[in-house]
Design a protein around this motif. Structure first.
Motif, PDB file in Angstrom:
ATOM      1  N   HIS A  28       0.362  -1.247  -0.106  1.00 13.13           N
ATOM      2  CA  HIS A  28       0.326   0.191  -0.040  1.00 13.13           C
ATOM      3  C   HIS A  28       0.612   1.728  -0.202  1.00 13.13           C
ATOM      4  N   TRP A  29       1.576   0.823  -0.234  1.00 13.66           N
ATOM      5  CA  TRP A  29       3.276   2.495  -0.271  1.00 13.66           C
ATOM      6  C   TRP A  29       2.849   3.866  -0.846  1.00 13.66           C
ATOM      7  N   GLU A  30       1.780   3.279  -2.246  1.00 12.29           N
ATOM      8  CA  GLU A  30       1.678   4.880  -3.144  1.00 12.29           C
ATOM      9  C   GLU A  30      -0.457   4.936  -3.053  1.00 12.29           C
ATOM     10  N   ASP A  31      -0.798   4.285  -2.406  1.00 17.33           N
ATOM     11  CA  ASP A  31      -2.040   4.705  -1.738  1.00 17.33           C
ATOM     12  C   ASP A  31      -2.478   5.664  -2.139  1.00 17.33           C
ATOM     13  N   TYR A  32      -1.278   7.425  -1.453  1.00 13.37           N
ATOM     14  CA  TYR A  32      -1.474   8.303  -1.462  1.00 13.37           C
ATOM     15  C   TYR A  32      -1.446   8.070  -2.948  1.00 13.37           C
ATOM     16  N   TYR A  33       0.012   8.177  -3.571  1.00 10.28           N
ATOM     17  CA  TYR A  33       0.025   8.668  -4.961  1.00 10.28           C
ATOM     18  C   TYR A  33      -0.865   8.552  -5.673  1.00 10.28           C
ATOM     19  N   PHE A  34      -1.093   6.977  -5.865  1.00  9.80           N
ATOM     20  CA  PHE A  34      -2.125   7.192  -6.921  1.00  9.80           C
ATOM     21  C   PHE A  34      -3.646   8.093  -6.718  1.00  9.80           C
ATOM     22  N   GLU A  66       4.935  -4.501  -6.547  1.00  6.86           N
ATOM     23  CA  GLU A  66       3.991  -5.806  -7.085  1.00  6.86           C
ATOM     24  C   GLU A  66       2.061  -5.207  -6.728  1.00  6.86           C
ATOM     25  N   GLY A  67       2.952  -4.425  -5.423  1.00  9.83           N
ATOM     26  CA  GLY A  67       1.503  -3.508  -4.817  1.00  9.83           C
ATOM     27  C   GLY A  67       0.773  -2.440  -5.305  1.00  9.83           C
ATOM     28  N   ALA A  68       1.813  -1.658  -6.162  1.00  8.78           N
ATOM     29  CA  ALA A  68       1.000  -0.601  -7.294  1.00  8.78           C
ATOM     30  C   ALA A  68       0.976  -0.999  -8.249  1.00  8.78           C
TER      31      ALA A  68
END
Lengths: 291, 397
Positions: free
Chosen positions: B158-164, B191-193
């Motif tokens: 979930h590292w990039e949730d905010y970016y997306f 792999e999450g992104a």
């Protein structure tokens, strides 16, 4: 799909990559052949060359290629001093003992260099933010920076070639490579030549460090993995051979680039080292003989 | 004679019982232990965190008068113990064993990074001492059913949730090309992104994983150039990212946006002006309005830690905050009570609302979206505390 443009691009990238490998590998190869010393600190001097370049660039803003004028003589002197202080005391041991002793001593020095560098300049990676515009020739993008580096590497290789062939010191180095005892009999001062060879080798490592920091980043702990890669190139090309280091570096560079394109970047190193194993199975002594 | 022996054993039992009881009653301090990568390959990211830990200890003891312990109805001073794990798994495990068995720590704080944390988490599980994990966020750490630790961060997937979320709001992007450095963490983020972005409608124009030791990216760059995505998304650590970006420039690759999952100050200083307008994930940056900022900023000032240089400082600090809250809310300093309290934390940390996932034990913190603009890092999402508007497309030549 492999178009002629992509093919040229891949070959060019492999050659550029291989050229940077070759420069550092030759110094390691020369030291190994002349002094029977496996100098594990070789990659550390490359790292220090990069660090000196980084510091000079940050302090003066000089063009990195001009910094080369400072780096080469400084590292030649450092190499000669390093040999006098750390290597000379073990040089009189029997060959096998010398090899093991040299590994132990140079691993210790490599660790000390890594830790000292990390302590003084910090463990963060450093890079020189210097770039040159790329140019396009018929759809092939050529990196001016890499091309400039390759031109310099070729110039250095040619200089070294003529130095080894024409100068007295160069002839002495070749004589020692061919027959150490014979060289001594005809009056060659072997200890002095060994010191000179260390100077040349470390000078080349420092120069490779300058190129390295322009292309990649350096950190205190990059030295050892680089040394291992250069040892592989030396094995591939044949120890003590200038042309061998160059060809070994190019084979590794081109194999990595092509494998990356056709099989995925993940296979680059695997294919490169399989090539190495294959060559060694066919020619166990390496591709080329001495200088 | 039998009577004499009976009296003797009775006296001994009373004697040792008294000693034990008085020892339990005489707990004079709370011991918090951890290892940090003060040397070795992760030292670059950890830097002076040992000073930050000591500054936190001083702040808690001098300005707060210690931490409140419900069972004693009074505050006890905190003592921290930090060992250098040399960025080495075996050394870290050895020191955590020591922290439990010799130093008798009440609560442990996790080390730096997933690779070091993974083997270390067996120590709290074995000795039943609670631990708060700091930077580890891999699902593999949390999926094992272990109960004696909680974490600060959301899972790496979930590292990039905010970016997306930001891209969703702006609706300017259609395609993304992904490149990942092959390390467990950067691979998981990648792999999450990809499914996260595809679920939101962004087409994957290209994807490839490259070994960490890659120095020539020609093959990837040729394919990326042909794919021409709006965003080139690179999940990597700094050395890989810098080399990739440098070579991409040499190839004349100009996507509408460059995104790097790790882009600390060594990234921007190595790239100079070529780092301008690059976006990435960041932890704590000035502008975040959450939690006890005064305390955090005082500690940063005292220890001279730059949050732009040491991205993880906020996460390590929040691990201390969780420990602090867990101790003060626990019924006692008994390990079971501390653990129960750690799983139940729900407070506003300096990184925002902090609570623990009740199934896996990871925390709630997700990386903020940031952009490097003219020599400074700015928060660009979530918008409520953005310090700069997202600059898109990248105007850099």
């Amino acid at each position: 799909m492999l178009t002629p443009t992509i093919l040229i691009q891949l070959v060019l990238a492999g050659v550029l990559q291989g050229g940077t490998y070759a420069l550092a590998a030759f110094g390691l190869s020369l030291v190994f052949c002349i002094a029977d010393v496996l100098n594990i600190t070789h990659g550390e001097f490359l790292m220090l060359g990069g660090l000196v370049t980084y510091l000079l660039f940050a302090l003066t803003g000089l063009n990195p290629f001009l910094i080369l004028i400072i780096v080469i003589p400084v590292f030649v002197l450092i190499g000669a001093g390093y040999q006098k202080v750390f290597i000379k005391p073990i040089l009189n041991r029997p060959p096998r003992q010398l090899l093991f002793s040299s590994i132990v001593v140079t691993v210790g020095i490599a660790t000390a260099i890594e830790d000292t560098t990390s302590f003084i300049w910090g463990p963060t990676v450093k890079g020189v933010s210097y770039s040159m515009p790329a140019f396009n020739v018929g759809g092939v993008v050529v990196s001016s920076l890499r091309l400039s580096i390759l031109v310099l590497i070729i110039a250095l290789t040619i200089f070294l070639h003529f130095y080894l062939k024409k100068s007295f010191a160069g002839k002495a180095i070749r004589a020692i490579l061919q027959n150490r005892e014979g060289a001594m009999v005809v009056g060659i001062n072997v200890p002095r030549i060994v010191t000179l060879v260390f100077g040349i080798a470390i000078g080349l490592a420092g120069t490779a460090g300058l190129f390295y920091v322009l292309l990649f980043t350096i950190g205190p702990f990059i030295g050892l993995p680089l040394t291992i890669r250069y040892i592989a190139i030396v094995m591939l090309g044949g120890s003590g051979s200038l042309i061998g280091s160059l060809v070994g570096g190019l084979i590794l560079g081109v194999a990595e680039t092509f494998a990356g394109f056709f099989l995925g970047a993940h296979w680059s190193l695997a294919v490169a080292f399989c090539t190495l194993v294959l060559v060694l199975l066919l020619k166990p002594q390496g591709l080329f003989k001495h200088v | 004679m039998k009577k004499v022996w009976f009296v003797f054993f009775l006296a001994m039992a009373v004697f040792f019982g008294t000693i034990q009881a008085s020892t339990a009653q005489e707990k004079k301090e709370i011991v918090v232990g951890m290892t940090l990568c003060l040397t070795g390959k992760f030292a670059a990211d950890v830097g002076p965190f040992d000073r930050m830990i000591k500054a936190w200890e001083n702040y808690v003891n001098k300005k707060q008068g210690g931490l409140y312990v419900k069972a004693y109805n009074k505050k006890l001073p905190v003592r921290t113990i930090v060992y250098d794990d040399k960025s080495d798994q075996a050394t870290a495990v050895k020191f955590y064993e020591r922290l439990v068995t010799v130093d008798k720590c009440d609560i442990l704080i996790g080390p730096k990074s997933t690779p070091i944390t993974f083997p270390v988490t067996s120590v709290p599980e074995k000795y039943h001492v609670p631990m708060v994990l700091a930077t580890a966020n891999t699902p593999a750490v949390f999926n094992r059913g272990f109960k004696w630790f909680v974490g600060v961060q959301q899972l790496s997937t979930h590292w990039e949730d905010y970016y997306f979320d930001l891209l969703d709001e702006e609706k300017q992007v259609k395609t993304i090309g992904y490149v990942a450095e092959d390390t467990p963490h950067t691979r998981e983020v990648y792999e999450g992104a990809i499914p996260n972005a595809e679920k939101r409608g962004y087409k994957t124009a290209f994807k490839e994983i490259a070994p960490a030791a890659t120095t020539d990216f020609t093959s990837i760059l040729l394919k990326l150039k042909a794919a021409d995505p709006d965003i080139i998304y690179v999940s990597s650590f700094t050395p890989f990212g810098v080399t990739f970006k440098k070579q991409a420039k040499e190839f004349g690759l100009k996507p509408r946006e460059w995104h790097f999952t790790h882009f600390d100050i060594s990234f921007s200083s190595a790239l100079g002006k070529d780092a301008n307008y690059v976006t990435g994930a960041h932890h704590w940056l000035p502008g975040l309005p959450y939690g006890n900022l005064k305390k955090f900023q005082e500690i940063l000032k005292e220890t001279n830690i730059d949050t732009e240089q040491y991205l993880d400082v906020g996460i390590h600090y929040v691990a201390l905050e969780i420990a602090e809250v867990a101790i003060e809310k626990a019924d006692s300093l008994k390990p079971e009570d501390l653990l129960k309290s750690a799983w139940a934390v729900n407070f506003e940390s300096i990184l925002g609302p902090m609570y623990i996932d009740q199934t896996l034990g990871h925390g709630s913190f997700k990386q903020f979206a940031a952009q490097y603009i003219d020599g400074k890092y700015y928060l660009i999402f979530p918008k409520k505390f953005a310090t700069h508007k997202h600059v898109y497309p990248n105007p850099a030549p």
